[in-house]
Design a protein around this motif. Structure first.
Motif, mmCIF file in Angstrom:
data_model
loop_
_atom_site.group_PDB
_atom_site.id
_atom_site.type_symbol
_atom_site.label_atom_id
_atom_site.label_comp_id
_atom_site.label_asym_id
_atom_site.label_seq_id
_atom_site.Cartn_x
_atom_site.Cartn_y
_atom_site.Cartn_z
ATOM 1 N N TYR A 140 9.148 36.290 -15.904
ATOM 2 C CA TYR A 140 10.384 35.588 -16.006
ATOM 3 C C TYR A 140 10.781 35.449 -14.232
ATOM 4 C CZ TYR A 140 11.610 37.940 -20.046
ATOM 5 O OH TYR A 140 12.021 38.553 -21.373
ATOM 6 N N VAL A 141 9.293 35.618 -13.684
ATOM 7 C CA VAL A 141 9.127 35.579 -12.224
ATOM 8 C C VAL A 141 8.988 33.736 -11.714
ATOM 9 C CG1 VAL A 141 7.906 34.969 -10.749
ATOM 10 C CG2 VAL A 141 7.617 37.488 -11.602
ATOM 11 N N PHE A 142 8.261 33.175 -12.886
ATOM 12 C CA PHE A 142 8.796 31.679 -12.817
ATOM 13 C C PHE A 142 9.740 30.593 -12.892
ATOM 14 C CE2 PHE A 142 4.183 32.761 -13.405
ATOM 15 C CZ PHE A 142 3.989 31.903 -12.878
ATOM 16 N N LEU A 143 10.324 31.627 -14.505
ATOM 17 C CA LEU A 143 11.468 31.569 -14.568
ATOM 18 C C LEU A 143 12.817 31.448 -13.189
ATOM 19 C CD1 LEU A 143 11.963 32.752 -18.363
ATOM 20 C CD2 LEU A 143 11.868 29.784 -17.448
ATOM 21 N N GLY A 144 12.545 33.002 -12.850
ATOM 22 C CA GLY A 144 13.600 33.300 -11.290
ATOM 23 C C GLY A 144 13.604 32.328 -10.590
ATOM 24 N N VAL A 145 12.300 32.002 -10.292
ATOM 25 C CA VAL A 145 12.195 30.905 -9.334
ATOM 26 C C VAL A 145 12.508 29.189 -9.114
ATOM 27 C CG1 VAL A 145 10.196 29.245 -7.635
ATOM 28 C CG2 VAL A 145 9.506 31.220 -8.313
ATOM 29 N N LEU A 146 12.652 29.032 -10.894
ATOM 30 C CA LEU A 146 13.296 27.600 -10.689
ATOM 31 C C LEU A 146 14.573 27.744 -11.070
ATOM 32 C CD1 LEU A 146 12.736 24.655 -12.088
ATOM 33 C CD2 LEU A 146 12.830 26.369 -14.507
ATOM 34 N N SER A 147 15.259 29.168 -11.348
ATOM 35 C CA SER A 147 16.215 29.136 -11.054
ATOM 36 C C SER A 147 17.273 28.641 -9.657
ATOM 37 C CB SER A 147 16.990 30.032 -12.221
ATOM 38 O OG SER A 147 18.574 30.616 -12.255
ATOM 39 N N ASN A 148 16.349 29.452 -8.466
ATOM 40 C CA ASN A 148 16.956 29.130 -7.746
ATOM 41 C C ASN A 148 16.750 28.620 -7.105
ATOM 42 O OD1 ASN A 148 18.091 32.235 -6.554
ATOM 43 N ND2 ASN A 148 16.295 33.008 -7.900
ATOM 44 N N ILE A 149 15.690 27.640 -7.769
ATOM 45 C CA ILE A 149 15.084 26.063 -6.693
ATOM 46 C C ILE A 149 16.416 25.441 -7.020
ATOM 47 C CG2 ILE A 149 14.107 23.909 -7.356
ATOM 48 C CD1 ILE A 149 11.677 25.581 -7.527
ATOM 49 N N ALA A 150 17.332 25.639 -8.853
ATOM 50 C CA ALA A 150 18.488 24.931 -9.246
ATOM 51 C C ALA A 150 19.762 25.091 -8.446
ATOM 52 C CB ALA A 150 17.979 24.942 -10.129
#
Length: 280
Positions: A145-155
């Motif tokens: 979920y850390v990686f998904l959270g980072v990806l979400s914030n980049i988007a």
């Protein structure tokens, strides 16, 4: 008046984060839940229609930019539902501040903005606060979920940069409606979500949480934008960050999120300090 809108935003933001988490607990389909909330949010956004000056642009370039930004909003919103389902609401509110870091980096590398030490320190504090939350002694593997959270914030950061000044061309309620409705259609098409999926998600889900989340989502976008229109960024942004510590407190009391409380409070305080530095 800007302070009034900031207070309303903080309340809505805390309710939104807490009840979104509750809504995910009974969800059977993250994609369907996201679309359902977006559709409902777009309807509730229109409640504020009479509160703002009616403005709508005829410039096709503005609409093109809006659609492109909504692609990234859709990506961010869709990932966020999965992330919210997997981590505590208070933790999500902290990791969600990473978008500020990406906005600063984009400003430095793509818009050639001047290097400001206070902004770099502020961004570093946000990164450290997230490291503090997710680091557990003896564990070398990071939560997915850390990686998904980072990806979400980049988007989200890309969407925000594309979205600069677009809201000025619309009635804020209409703008909030569009930035909820267009991503909903995009996710529906890509994930082949039908009306029956939305109906089942609502029927089997936590109806109160779904309705409250939708109301908050649809209205807080316009409320926050109005606060920025009426006040200075250096005043509005730090106060809006109070929602982070608010989510930690409310999550502790109502959602029983008792894990790593001291770390969460410290991380939230670091984020508040970082926002003051960035906008100071």
């Amino acid at each position: 008046m800007w302070l009034f809108f900031v207070v309303i935003y903080i309340i809505l933001s805390i309710l939104y984060t807490q009840f979104y988490k509750i809504a995910t607990k009974k969800s059977k389909n993250d994609g369907a839940l996201t679309v359902l909330l977006q559709f409902m949010a777009s309807i509730f956004a229109l409640i504020l229609l009479p509160c703002f000056k009616f403005t709508i642009t005829t410039d096709w370039k503005v609409y093109l930019l809006l659609i492109v930004s909504c692609v990234f909003y859709a990506l961010s919103d869709r990932i966020n539902t999965t992330v919210r389902n997997g981590i505590e609401a208070s933790t999500f509110s902290i990791i969600n501040q990473l978008s500020t870091v990406f906005m600063i980096l984009a400003g430095l590398f793509f818009f050639k903005e001047p290097f400001v030490l206070k902004k770099i320190i502020g961004a570093s504090l946000i990164i450290f606060s997230n490291f503090l939350i997710f680091y557990k002694k003896g564990e070398q593997k990071l939560n997915k979920y850390v990686f998904l959270g980072v990806l979400s914030n980049i988007a989200l950061s890309i969407a925000l940069f594309l979205d600069v000044n677009i809201s000025d061309n619309f009635n804020l309620a209409i703008y909030a409606m569009l930035t909820s409705l267009i991503p909903a259609f995009l996710i529906s098409i890509l994930e082949k979500i039908k009306f029956s999926n939305l109906k089942n998600e609502y029927a089997n889900g936590d109806k109160k949480a779904i309705i409250i989340t939708s109301i908050c989502w649809g209205t807080m976008i316009a409320i926050q934008l109005r606060a920025y229109q009426l006040g200075d960024v250096t005043s509005v942004a730090p106060l809006c960050s109070l929602s982070v510590i608010g989510n930690v407190i409310v999550g502790y009391i109502f959602l029983k999120e008792r894990n790593d409380l001291l770390k969460k409070v410290f991380a939230a305080l670091l984020i508040m300090i970082s926002i003051f530095l960035i906008n100071g």
